[in-house]
Motif scaffolding. Structure first.
Motif, PDB file in Angstrom:
ATOM      1  N   THR A   1       7.920   6.008  -6.411  1.00 46.94           N
ATOM      2  CA  THR A   1       7.391   4.672  -6.155  1.00 46.94           C
ATOM      3  C   THR A   1       7.572   3.750  -7.352  1.00 46.94           C
ATOM      4  N   GLY A   2       7.435   2.440  -7.114  1.00 45.32           N
ATOM      5  CA  GLY A   2       7.590   1.493  -8.215  1.00 45.32           C
ATOM      6  C   GLY A   2       7.818   0.082  -7.711  1.00 45.32           C
ATOM      7  N   SER A   3       8.305  -0.769  -8.602  1.00 46.92           N
ATOM      8  CA  SER A   3       8.672  -2.142  -8.239  1.00 46.92           C
ATOM      9  C   SER A   3       9.934  -2.483  -9.020  1.00 46.92           C
ATOM     10  N   ALA A   4      11.072  -2.497  -8.307  1.00 46.87           N
ATOM     11  CA  ALA A   4      12.345  -2.750  -8.998  1.00 46.87           C
ATOM     12  C   ALA A   4      12.353  -4.148  -9.618  1.00 46.87           C
ATOM     13  N   LEU A   5      11.817  -5.134  -8.883  1.00 45.08           N
ATOM     14  CA  LEU A   5      11.849  -6.509  -9.387  1.00 45.08           C
ATOM     15  C   LEU A   5      11.057  -6.645 -10.694  1.00 45.08           C
ATOM     16  N   LYS A   6       9.957  -5.871 -10.799  1.00 48.45           N
ATOM     17  CA  LYS A   6       9.129  -5.936 -12.011  1.00 48.45           C
ATOM     18  C   LYS A   6       9.545  -4.863 -13.029  1.00 48.45           C
TER      19      LYS A   6
ATOM     20  N   PHE B   1       6.990  14.406   0.753  1.00 50.48           N
ATOM     21  CA  PHE B   1       5.858  14.691  -0.150  1.00 50.48           C
ATOM     22  C   PHE B   1       5.944  13.780  -1.365  1.00 50.48           C
ATOM     23  N   PRO B   2       4.800  13.168  -1.772  1.00 53.85           N
ATOM     24  CA  PRO B   2       4.853  12.347  -2.991  1.00 53.85           C
ATOM     25  C   PRO B   2       5.044  13.232  -4.221  1.00 53.85           C
ATOM     26  N   VAL B   3       5.952  12.795  -5.097  1.00 52.42           N
ATOM     27  CA  VAL B   3       6.134  13.475  -6.381  1.00 52.42           C
ATOM     28  C   VAL B   3       5.528  12.587  -7.467  1.00 52.42           C
ATOM     29  N   GLN B   4       5.217  11.336  -7.086  1.00 59.03           N
ATOM     30  CA  GLN B   4       4.574  10.385  -7.997  1.00 59.03           C
ATOM     31  C   GLN B   4       3.445   9.678  -7.239  1.00 59.03           C
ATOM     32  N   LEU B   5       2.456   9.204  -8.010  1.00 54.44           N
ATOM     33  CA  LEU B   5       1.435   8.313  -7.450  1.00 54.44           C
ATOM     34  C   LEU B   5       1.448   7.029  -8.266  1.00 54.44           C
ATOM     35  N   PRO B   6       1.172   5.866  -7.635  1.00 58.39           N
ATOM     36  CA  PRO B   6       1.138   4.623  -8.410  1.00 58.39           C
ATOM     37  C   PRO B   6      -0.200   4.463  -9.139  1.00 58.39           C
ATOM     38  N   ILE B   7      -0.168   3.787 -10.288  1.00 56.75           N
ATOM     39  CA  ILE B   7      -1.415   3.413 -10.964  1.00 56.75           C
ATOM     40  C   ILE B   7      -1.654   1.946 -10.615  1.00 56.75           C
ATOM     41  N   GLY B   8      -2.695   1.705  -9.804  1.00 53.89           N
ATOM     42  CA  GLY B   8      -2.979   0.331  -9.371  1.00 53.89           C
ATOM     43  C   GLY B   8      -2.024  -0.097  -8.267  1.00 53.89           C
ATOM     44  N   SER B   9      -2.311  -1.281  -7.642  1.00 54.93           N
ATOM     45  CA  SER B   9      -1.369  -1.816  -6.654  1.00 54.93           C
ATOM     46  C   SER B   9      -1.483  -3.333  -6.653  1.00 54.93           C
ATOM     47  N   GLU B  10      -0.582  -3.982  -5.916  1.00 57.67           N
ATOM     48  CA  GLU B  10      -0.457  -5.443  -5.886  1.00 57.67           C
ATOM     49  C   GLU B  10      -0.315  -5.956  -7.327  1.00 57.67           C
ATOM     50  N   SER B  11      -1.136  -6.966  -7.704  1.00 57.88           N
ATOM     51  CA  SER B  11      -0.936  -7.539  -9.057  1.00 57.88           C
ATOM     52  C   SER B  11      -1.397  -6.580 -10.159  1.00 57.88           C
TER      53      SER B  11
ATOM     54  N   SER C   1       0.853  -1.190   0.000  1.00 54.65           N
ATOM     55  CA  SER C   1       0.000   0.000   0.000  1.00 54.65           C
ATOM     56  C   SER C   1       0.891   1.244   0.000  1.00 54.65           C
ATOM     57  N   PHE C   2       0.796   2.029  -1.067  1.00 54.85           N
ATOM     58  CA  PHE C   2       1.577   3.265  -1.156  1.00 54.85           C
ATOM     59  C   PHE C   2       1.169   4.211  -0.028  1.00 54.85           C
ATOM     60  N   GLU C   3      -0.163   4.343   0.193  1.00 53.09           N
ATOM     61  CA  GLU C   3      -0.654   5.309   1.195  1.00 53.09           C
ATOM     62  C   GLU C   3      -0.133   4.954   2.587  1.00 53.09           C
ATOM     63  N   ARG C   4      -0.205   3.643   2.946  1.00 51.01           N
ATOM     64  CA  ARG C   4       0.199   3.238   4.287  1.00 51.01           C
ATOM     65  C   ARG C   4       1.708   3.422   4.476  1.00 51.01           C
ATOM     66  N   SER C   5       2.493   3.026   3.454  1.00 52.79           N
ATOM     67  CA  SER C   5       3.952   3.177   3.569  1.00 52.79           C
ATOM     68  C   SER C   5       4.326   4.656   3.656  1.00 52.79           C
ATOM     69  N   PHE C   6       3.644   5.484   2.840  1.00 51.38           N
ATOM     70  CA  PHE C   6       3.937   6.921   2.856  1.00 51.38           C
ATOM     71  C   PHE C   6       3.592   7.515   4.230  1.00 51.38           C
ATOM     72  N   ALA C   7       2.445   7.079   4.795  1.00 49.63           N
ATOM     73  CA  ALA C   7       2.045   7.593   6.117  1.00 49.63           C
ATOM     74  C   ALA C   7       3.091   7.220   7.168  1.00 49.63           C
ATOM     75  N   SER C   8       3.696   6.001   7.053  1.00 47.18           N
ATOM     76  CA  SER C   8       4.699   5.597   8.052  1.00 47.18           C
ATOM     77  C   SER C   8       5.966   6.453   7.936  1.00 47.18           C
ATOM     78  N   ILE C   9       6.314   6.889   6.704  1.00 46.62           N
ATOM     79  CA  ILE C   9       7.482   7.792   6.524  1.00 46.62           C
ATOM     80  C   ILE C   9       7.190   9.126   7.210  1.00 46.62           C
ATOM     81  N   ARG C  10       5.982   9.640   6.979  1.00 45.20           N
ATOM     82  CA  ARG C  10       5.601  10.934   7.578  1.00 45.20           C
ATOM     83  C   ARG C  10       5.583  10.865   9.108  1.00 45.20           C
ATOM     84  N   GLU C  11       5.032   9.761   9.634  1.00 42.14           N
ATOM     85  CA  GLU C  11       4.882   9.651  11.094  1.00 42.14           C
ATOM     86  C   GLU C  11       6.215   9.403  11.783  1.00 42.14           C
TER      87      GLU C  11
END
Length: 701
Positions: free
Chosen positions: A268-273, A170-180, A153-163
């Motif tokens: 954000t992204g997925s290095a493996l993919k 600040f996000p400079v990118q947003l993901p399109i879709g998540s998980e698969s 989850s981008f939102e949850r991970s981002f919130a943990s960085i902020r907290e």
């Protein structure tokens, strides 16, 4: 040979993260997209370029920081060579046992990419590394990786960085879709969406912004633009007047705010993919500093003690910092260094200002992981390695002999765990000494000591894995077979009260006698302050030439505490009285007297045992919460917080290291193999009376 790359187009960056966040996978993609390697190495297949040690490939973890040089033209410049930048990249370990590698790399880097696991968000080692980066004021950008994983989850991970790390993210990118369904990213500044096509995601292709995300894009874009203009008055006026700010203006202002540590851009992204890494490289070029963007490096003049500055300029006197020593199987000892100012030429002589010794520069190499490229000279702002320096260690300053300077040293944590080690055969005995000496030169958190009572060798380090790797390297690199004892905690001793005592050493045995007589007062210092010796002798009651001998005697006594012979810490010893004999006094007599007085005073000053306490984070399925917390309490653990993450529980606790041996096995059996934990050193605390008694008795046995 003139400089091929202008200094403003050089970036010295590190990739840092908690273990398993995907750091090395990101590095491997960087090498592939920048053309350094022609195939992508995978951690799970054991063929990575940056993790080149056998132990790293077998375990799938990074142990030593690897350095490499790559070149990059931002994707939006479409291959225009005029915009090519040189990136010196260091991939650092994430495991807490090798924290020294992160610390010394951050000391010489200009910027960092901090990688987070999109499922776990901020983890304990991410926090430790973040604080190191704060300590050295290193500008950084964040990359939330592994967004293709289940539970990401981008939102949850981002919130943990902020907290937990910084409100300035600040996000400079947003993901399109998540998980698969994760398929691309949206660049907020450009309002453009990108997909990564081709077998290895090598083509960055613009696609329309999904209709359902347009409102979210505008909301987040508004936030980042407000944060940017707050740091730039001219842009603020335009913004308040309702004008559209050009993209170059936004990038320029965001770069300045990132370098000043006022904004941390999040990607954000997925290095493996193979999704998102090229845009992180663009961000390295766009937002992280060149050596020119940072203030000049400060140091002290060894002769006068005055502060001096050196600018990142080729015309300045040469100034470099050795930040890592490595034993290379082909060329011998390699000293990695950062050149802060001036030019270093092959064949020249430099001064090791820390040790006040000259060194000759034989060969200089630029490193590509474990491959080497020979060069004639290294310019300011670059990172390289020197072959075969004799007396240079980690943290030493190398400089031009005509303009000496000493840069700030790197302070390393103390080892917390030790094991006894003995060679299997007579042949191994000689080789073992050489191997341990070399490995200790490489790693400032690894110590070797002899136990004078038993004649055994004790090696100490940051954790069980650290020592396991050391023993494994001894076997593979130096051919030394050794028997290893059980891990033991590195306890320390200190005092909890004040006391004074007399030390008198008098020997009369025909001919010249021995006479040393001192009074020493001891008092406790705050945790972490080490040892302080104060000389209060007035009026020559002890001649000046004997004072260093007293200090030496006290220092020797400090290595062997009074309760169980563990080293003593956080003590101030004051020499305030004594007497001497015109004929019989000698340095040796005063050294023994100093040692006797200190030991006697320490015995009277309520000595106590200190034990290392660890920060422990345990991650378990909900069903096992009761058993796990009960088990931690039985280990004298203090549970500090219990948090939820998706459908699992995360327990943060402080637990004595002595209770944590074999915990991995215990946790597996408690949680049917589904629990995991990580731990790192927190601080030394007084051991409870009953525990201290057992430690003292165990040592006497």
């Amino acid at each position: 040979m003139p400089r091929t790359y202008p200094i403003e187009k050089t970036r010295n960056i590190g990739i840092i993260a908690h273990i398993d966040a995907g750091k090395t996978t990101v590095s491997e993609r960087v090498l592939f997209y920048t053309g350094v390697s022609h195939k992508i190495g995978e951690v799970h297949e054991g063929d990575t370029v940056m993790d080149w040690m056998e132990q790293e490939r077998e375990r799938g973890i990074t142990i030593t920081s690897a350095a490499t040089t790559a070149f990059w033209v931002p994707t939006y410049r479409k291959g225009d060579k005029n915009f090519e930048h040189r990136i010196n990249l260091i991939d650092t370990p994430g495991h807490i046992d090798f924290t020294v590698e992160v610390k010394r790399s951050l000391r010489v880097l200009d910027g960092a990419v901090v990688v987070f696991d999109g499922v776990a968000g901020v983890e304990p080692q991410s926090e430790t590394n973040w604080h190191y980066a704060d300590e050295y004021r290193v500008p950084r950008i964040c990359f939330i990786n592994k967004l293709d994983r289940m539970g990401a989850s981008f939102e949850r991970s981002f919130a943990s960085i902020r907290e937990r790390l910084t409100p300035n993210a600040f996000p400079v990118q947003l993901p399109i879709g998540s998980e698969s369904d994760f398929r691309g990213v949206i660049d907020l500044l450009q309002r453009k969406a990108f997909e990564f096509q081709g077998e290895k995601g090598e083509r960055v292709v613009e696609i329309p912004v999904p209709e359902g995300m347009k409102a979210e894009v505008e909301k987040h874009r508004q936030e980042i633009i407000e944060a940017i203009v707050e740091n730039d008055n001219a842009l603020m006026e335009k913004y308040l007047a309702g004008e559209e700010i050009p993209l170059d203006g936004l990038r320029h202002a965001l770069r300045k705010a990132t370098i000043d540590n006022k904004i941390v851009p999040v990607f954000t992204g997925s290095a493996l993919k193979n999704k998102g890494v090229q845009l992180v490289l663009d961000a390295v070029v766009d937002y992280l500093p060149s050596p020119l963007d940072l203030p000049p490096v400060k140091g002290t003049d060894p002769k006068t003690g005055n502060e001096i500055e050196r600018k990142a300029d080729d015309s300045e006197p040469f100034t470099g910092l050795a930040f890592k020593i490595a034993n290379d199987p082909y060329v011998g000892s390699l000293t990695y260094f950062r050149n802060y100012a001036g030019i270093l030429k092959r064949g020249s002589y430099v001064l090791n200002a820390t040790k006040n010794e000259q060194e000759r520069i034989g060969r200089i190499v630029r490193m590509h992981a474990n491959q080497r490229e020979e060069v004639e000279e290294i310019y300011s702002g670059e990172i390289a390695a020197i072959v075969g320096l004799k007396n240079t260690g980690t943290g030493d300053t190398l400089c031009s002999p005509d303009s000496p300077i000493i840069l700030e040293k790197i302070v390393f944590p103390e080892p917390v765990i030790g094991i006894r080690i003995e060679p299997r055969t007579k042949a191994d005995q000689e080789k073992m000494g050489i191997a341990l000496h070399r490995l200790a030169d490489e790693d400032p958190t690894f110590r070797v000591a002899g136990d004078s009572e038993t004649g055994e060798t004790i090696i100490s380090g940051m954790g069980e894995l650290h020592l396991e790797i050391i023993v494994d390297r001894m076997k593979r690199e130096f051919g030394v077979e050794a028997n290893v004892g059980r891990p033991q905690v590195a306890y320390k001793e200190t005092i909890s009260g004040e006391a004074e005592a007399e030390g008198k050493y008098i020997r009369q045995s025909g001919g010249r006698g021995q006479y040393g007589h001192v009074w020493v007062r001891v008092k406790p210092l705050e945790r972490g302050q080490g040892f302080v010796f104060v000389n209060q002798i007035k009026g020559g009651i002890i001649p000046n030439e004997f004072i260093p001998a007293v200090e030496k005697g006290v220092k020797e006594a400090i290595d062997k505490g009074v309760l169980a012979h563990y080293p003593m810490v956080d003590v101030e010893a004051t020499l305030y009285d004594g007497s001497f004999h015109e004929v019989d006094s000698s340095e040796a007599a005063f050294k023994i007297a100093g040692s006797m007085a200190f030991q006697e005073a320490s015995k009277r000053a309520k000595p106590i045992i200190l034990e290392p306490i660890m920060n422990v984070q345990v991650i378990i399925p909900q069903d096992f919460l009761g058993e796990t917390t009960g088990d931690l309490n039985s280990k004298r653990g203090r549970i500090e917080t219990i948090n939820d993450r998706a459908n699992i529980k995360v327990i943060d606790a402080k637990v004595p290291l002595s209770e944590m041996f074999g915990y991995a096995t215990g946790l597996r059996s408690l949680t049917q193999g589904r629990g995991s934990f990580s731990m790192e050193f927190y601080k030394y605390e007084p051991a409870p009376q009953n525990v201290a008694q057992l430690i003292i008795e165990g040592k006497k046995k």
